[in-house]
Design an enzyme around this catalytic site. Structure first.
Site, PDB file in Angstrom:
ATOM      1  N   ARG A  15       0.803  -1.221   0.000  1.00 15.15           N
ATOM      2  CA  ARG A  15       0.000   0.000   0.000  1.00 15.15           C
ATOM      3  C   ARG A  15       0.843   1.282   0.000  1.00 15.15           C
ATOM      4  O   ARG A  15       0.320   2.367  -0.223  1.00 15.15           O
ATOM      5  CB  ARG A  15      -0.956  -0.009   1.217  1.00 15.15           C
ATOM      6  CG  ARG A  15      -2.053  -1.058   1.093  1.00 15.15           C
ATOM      7  CD  ARG A  15      -2.742  -1.342   2.425  1.00 15.15           C
ATOM      8  NE  ARG A  15      -2.002  -2.319   3.234  1.00 15.15           N
ATOM      9  CZ  ARG A  15      -2.375  -2.727   4.457  1.00 15.15           C
ATOM     10  NH1 ARG A  15      -3.473  -2.237   4.996  1.00 15.15           N
ATOM     11  NH2 ARG A  15      -1.656  -3.613   5.116  1.00 15.15           N
ATOM     12  N   ASP A 105       6.521  -1.194  11.341  1.00  9.91           N
ATOM     13  CA  ASP A 105       5.805  -0.072  10.723  1.00  9.91           C
ATOM     14  C   ASP A 105       4.992   0.725  11.738  1.00  9.91           C
ATOM     15  O   ASP A 105       4.051   1.413  11.379  1.00  9.91           O
ATOM     16  CB  ASP A 105       4.918  -0.570   9.566  1.00  9.91           C
ATOM     17  CG  ASP A 105       3.771  -1.458  10.033  1.00  9.91           C
ATOM     18  OD1 ASP A 105       3.747  -1.845  11.216  1.00  9.91           O
ATOM     19  OD2 ASP A 105       2.892  -1.769   9.202  1.00  9.91           O
ATOM     20  N   TYR A 335      24.892  27.815   2.626  1.00 13.33           N
ATOM     21  CA  TYR A 335      24.958  26.365   2.832  1.00 13.33           C
ATOM     22  C   TYR A 335      26.230  26.041   3.610  1.00 13.33           C
ATOM     23  O   TYR A 335      27.332  26.364   3.161  1.00 13.33           O
ATOM     24  CB  TYR A 335      24.954  25.603   1.493  1.00 13.33           C
ATOM     25  CG  TYR A 335      25.232  24.141   1.714  1.00 13.33           C
ATOM     26  CD1 TYR A 335      24.385  23.374   2.518  1.00 13.33           C
ATOM     27  CD2 TYR A 335      26.362  23.517   1.174  1.00 13.33           C
ATOM     28  CE1 TYR A 335      24.655  22.035   2.777  1.00 13.33           C
ATOM     29  CE2 TYR A 335      26.628  22.176   1.422  1.00 13.33           C
ATOM     30  CZ  TYR A 335      25.772  21.450   2.227  1.00 13.33           C
ATOM     31  OH  TYR A 335      26.029  20.132   2.499  1.00 13.33           O
ATOM     32  N   ASN A 355      31.393  21.409  -0.533  1.00 10.56           N
ATOM     33  CA  ASN A 355      31.955  20.252   0.195  1.00 10.56           C
ATOM     34  C   ASN A 355      32.044  18.990  -0.652  1.00 10.56           C
ATOM     35  O   ASN A 355      32.666  18.021  -0.261  1.00 10.56           O
ATOM     36  CB  ASN A 355      31.116  19.955   1.442  1.00 10.56           C
ATOM     37  CG  ASN A 355      29.671  19.666   1.098  1.00 10.56           C
ATOM     38  OD1 ASN A 355      29.164  20.107   0.068  1.00 10.56           O
ATOM     39  ND2 ASN A 355      29.001  18.920   1.947  1.00 10.56           N
ATOM     40  N   TYR A 356      31.429  19.010  -1.834  1.00 12.88           N
ATOM     41  CA  TYR A 356      31.294  17.766  -2.603  1.00 12.88           C
ATOM     42  C   TYR A 356      32.069  17.831  -3.907  1.00 12.88           C
ATOM     43  O   TYR A 356      31.923  18.779  -4.686  1.00 12.88           O
ATOM     44  CB  TYR A 356      29.806  17.513  -2.882  1.00 12.88           C
ATOM     45  CG  TYR A 356      29.525  16.235  -3.632  1.00 12.88           C
ATOM     46  CD1 TYR A 356      29.893  14.999  -3.105  1.00 12.88           C
ATOM     47  CD2 TYR A 356      28.885  16.266  -4.875  1.00 12.88           C
ATOM     48  CE1 TYR A 356      29.637  13.828  -3.794  1.00 12.88           C
ATOM     49  CE2 TYR A 356      28.620  15.090  -5.561  1.00 12.88           C
ATOM     50  CZ  TYR A 356      28.997  13.880  -5.021  1.00 12.88           C
ATOM     51  OH  TYR A 356      28.733  12.719  -5.703  1.00 12.88           O
TER      52      TYR A 356
HETATM   53  C1  UD1 Z   1      -1.265  -6.318  11.391  1.00 12.99           C
HETATM   54  C2  UD1 Z   1      -2.134  -7.265  12.238  1.00 12.99           C
HETATM   55  C3  UD1 Z   1      -3.384  -6.510  12.671  1.00 12.99           C
HETATM   56  C4  UD1 Z   1      -2.977  -5.262  13.448  1.00 12.99           C
HETATM   57  C5  UD1 Z   1      -2.007  -4.396  12.648  1.00 12.99           C
HETATM   58  C6  UD1 Z   1      -1.440  -3.304  13.539  1.00 12.99           C
HETATM   59  C7  UD1 Z   1      -1.787  -9.597  11.475  1.00 12.99           C
HETATM   60  C8  UD1 Z   1      -2.327 -10.687  10.665  1.00 12.99           C
HETATM   61  N1  UD1 Z   1      -2.501  -8.439  11.460  1.00 12.99           N
HETATM   62  O1  UD1 Z   1      -2.019  -5.977  10.245  1.00 12.99           O
HETATM   63  O2  UD1 Z   1      -4.198  -7.333  13.491  1.00 12.99           O
HETATM   64  O3  UD1 Z   1      -4.133  -4.519  13.785  1.00 12.99           O
HETATM   65  O4  UD1 Z   1      -0.893  -5.175  12.171  1.00 12.99           O
HETATM   66  O5  UD1 Z   1      -0.628  -2.422  12.807  1.00 12.99           O
HETATM   67  O6  UD1 Z   1      -0.773  -9.760  12.124  1.00 12.99           O
HETATM   68  N2  UD1 Z   1       5.321  -8.794   7.919  1.00 12.99           N
HETATM   69  C9  UD1 Z   1       6.356  -9.721   7.820  1.00 12.99           C
HETATM   70  N3  UD1 Z   1       6.162 -10.868   7.104  1.00 12.99           N
HETATM   71  C10 UD1 Z   1       4.992 -11.142   6.492  1.00 12.99           C
HETATM   72  C11 UD1 Z   1       3.933 -10.216   6.597  1.00 12.99           C
HETATM   73  C12 UD1 Z   1       4.130  -9.040   7.329  1.00 12.99           C
HETATM   74  O7  UD1 Z   1       7.424  -9.496   8.385  1.00 12.99           O
HETATM   75  O8  UD1 Z   1       4.900 -12.218   5.879  1.00 12.99           O
HETATM   76  C13 UD1 Z   1       5.546  -7.566   8.690  1.00 12.99           C
HETATM   77  C14 UD1 Z   1       5.361  -6.294   7.883  1.00 12.99           C
HETATM   78  O9  UD1 Z   1       6.592  -5.889   7.295  1.00 12.99           O
HETATM   79  C15 UD1 Z   1       4.881  -5.286   8.926  1.00 12.99           C
HETATM   80  C16 UD1 Z   1       4.184  -6.168   9.956  1.00 12.99           C
HETATM   81  O10 UD1 Z   1       4.608  -7.506   9.723  1.00 12.99           O
HETATM   82  O11 UD1 Z   1       5.957  -4.600   9.551  1.00 12.99           O
HETATM   83  C17 UD1 Z   1       2.677  -6.085   9.856  1.00 12.99           C
HETATM   84  O12 UD1 Z   1       2.283  -6.451   8.547  1.00 12.99           O
HETATM   85  P1  UD1 Z   1       1.168  -5.623   7.785  1.00 12.99           P
HETATM   86  O13 UD1 Z   1       0.995  -6.225   6.442  1.00 12.99           O
HETATM   87  O14 UD1 Z   1       1.420  -4.185   7.883  1.00 12.99           O
HETATM   88  O15 UD1 Z   1      -0.100  -6.047   8.669  1.00 12.99           O
HETATM   89  P2  UD1 Z   1      -1.397  -5.196   8.941  1.00 12.99           P
HETATM   90  O16 UD1 Z   1      -2.347  -5.419   7.820  1.00 12.99           O
HETATM   91  O17 UD1 Z   1      -1.039  -3.812   9.278  1.00 12.99           O
HETATM   92 MG    MG Z   2       0.663  -2.660   9.154  1.00 17.94          MG
END
Ligand code: UD1
Ligand code: MG
Length: 426
Positions: A15, A105, A335, A355-356
């Site tokens: 997204r 995130d 700068y 500087n660059y």
């Molecule tokens: C997730 C939660 C949701 C929560 C929300 C909070 C799950 C299924 N859902 O949803 O309940 O409300 O976070 O912000 O857990 N990631 C991996 N490997 C993967 C998939 C994701 O490392 O295979 C990591 C992503 O990089 C990210 C985090 O897990 O940092 C969350 O993934 P994201 O896809 O953002 O989940 P949400 O839809 O936000």
């Molecule tokens: Mg998320």
């Protein structure tokens, strides 16, 4: 302390619609999302694992460069948040204490909140604790489903939620504390029979219930802290929340911010008392600003800037990776990069530190001693030194070191052609 952190950072971040940057390396005021999470977590845990996958090399390079003690673990392919956590199981096979799980995130979470969360887990003798909060608009978050007696039942993702469940405003923050000895076996048992065909970490809640474990939620009052970044719009909102929080902190410490609506200051900037920040100033990265300084309007500090007391950085001045000693003025249109400025230096309007070197792609330093005065529109071609008390005439291009108390000047002689205009007009 005996608590390990697992930070999920392998997801694609679809997204965000970015071709160049993995989601967790997008920045808020000069610092990556992952950097915010790690800075907080590294102070309260003894080992950190970062799950990388999508654009793994970029994330791994970032970690190796900035957080040498943290470990990256590859998740490939990325089959969901539960699958992501299962990647650390081999590393933690013989580990039996607490594991704190966070998403890379969610940069607004505070260290003190995480500390309270872990304390809550311990004092409740919990096996699984999930952080939740109430959102008036809970769209896109996993919903916390409770039993009639208010105990936790499960977490249901937006895409799997029934219309009734979508009305639930209590959401999953994506932060968990697990008693690893009791929960590690869950990760080989998660199923992917859901709308996204993924192994959801959220399913450990219902898994824990079936195993009669103690499963609890810690409800966070300040819901801003768990705001997750999934889109550019989320990134802008989080930046605004972070900035407001920072400006409040600086004002409480005795810094005047003339216009909080047009001022941006990063979390990792220190500012001394009675410094005034004028409108439209942007300060990113890590900086230290002394007391009684005047910054702006329209100033840009780009990080690694260290400024002592009583200095002035005026309109349209950009400063990067530089040290400026007390009572020095950089008033207008300048700068200053990779530089060291002594005390009582005056930098005339339009001065540039070059500087660059684009041929060698290297950056060099400019060093100005105490009491140096630089005339307007000077170019200081680095590496260059202007020693104590020396002056540079306006419009000079300085390519050699200037000894103390001398004048350096490269100006071509001024010609005056008397009556030139008059003669042209005839
Ligand atoms: C997730 C939660 C949701 C929560 C929300 C909070 C799950 C299924 N859902 O949803 O309940 O409300 O976070 O912000 O857990 N990631 C991996 N490997 C993967 C998939 C994701 O490392 O295979 C990591 C992503 O990089 C990210 C985090 O897990 O940092 C969350 O993934 P994201 O896809 O953002 O989940 P949400 O839809 O936000
Ligand atoms: Mg998320």
């Amino acid at each position: 302390m005996n608590i390990k952190a697992v930070i999920l950072a392998a997801g694609k971040g679809t997204r965000m619609k970015s071709e160049t940057t993995p989601k967790v390396l997008h920045k808020i005021m000069g610092k990556t999302l992952l950097g915010y999470v790690l800075d907080n977590v590294k102070r309260i845990t003894d080992e950190q694992f970062i799950i990388v996958g999508h654009q793994a090399d970029d994330v791994k390079n970032f970690i190796d460069k900035n957080y040498a003690n943290a470990k990256t673990v590859l998740q490939s392919p990325q089959l969901g948040t539960g699958h992501a956590v299962s990647m650390v199981c081999p590393s933690l096979e013989n580990y039996n204490d607490l594991v704190l799980i966070l998403c890379g995130d969610t940069p607004l979470i505070k260290e003190e909140t995480l500390t309270k969360f872990v304390e809550f887990h311990r004092s409740n003798n919990s096996d699984i604790t999930v952080m939740s909060t109430i959102f008036e608009n809970p769209t896109n978050y996993g919903r916390i489903v409770r039993e009639n007696d208010n105990s936790l039942k499960c977490i249901v993702e937006e895409k799997d939620a029934s219309p009734d469940q979508k009305l639930i405003k209590e959401v999953n923050a994506g932060i968990y504390c697990l008693d690893w000895s009791k929960v590690k076996s869950a990760f080989s048992q998660l199923k992917s029979n859901n709308a996204q065909g993924e192994y959801y970490l959220t399913d450990i809640i219902s898994w824990g219930k079936t195993k009669n474990l103690s499963v609890n939620a810690y409800i966070l009052e300040n819901s801003d802290e768990i705001y997750g970044i999934n889109s550019r719009s989320n990134l802008a909102t989080a930046t605004a929340i972070m900035n407001k929080r920072n400006l409040e902190k600086y004002m409480e410490q005795g810094v005047t911010i003339v216009d909080p609506n047009s001022t941006w200051i990063s979390e990792d900037t220190e500012i001394g008392q009675d410094t005034v920040i004028y409108p439209s100033t942007y300060i990113e990265g890590k900086n230290k600003i002394g007391k009684n300084c005047k910054i702006g309007p329209f100033a840009h500090l780009r990080g690694e800037v260290e400024v002592c007391d009583n200095i002035k950085i005026g309109n349209y001045v950009e400063v990067k990776k530089s040290k400026i000693s007390s009572n020095t003025n950089v008033g207008h249109l300048s700068y200053i990069g990779d530089s060291e400025l002594g005390e009582r230096v005056n930098i005339g309007a339009g001065t540039i530190t070059a500087n660059y070197d684009p041929l060698s792609k290297t950056k060099s330093k400019t060093v100005l001693g105490n009491d140096v005065k630089i005339g307007s529109n000077t170019v200081l071609v680095a590496p260059v030194k202007v020693e104590e008390g020396a002056n540079i005439g306006a419009g000079s291009v300085v390519t050699k070191n200037i000894p103390a108390w001398s004048l350096g000047i490269t100006r071509s002689p001024l010609k005056i052609l008397e009556n030139w205009v008059k003669n042209k007009l005839g």
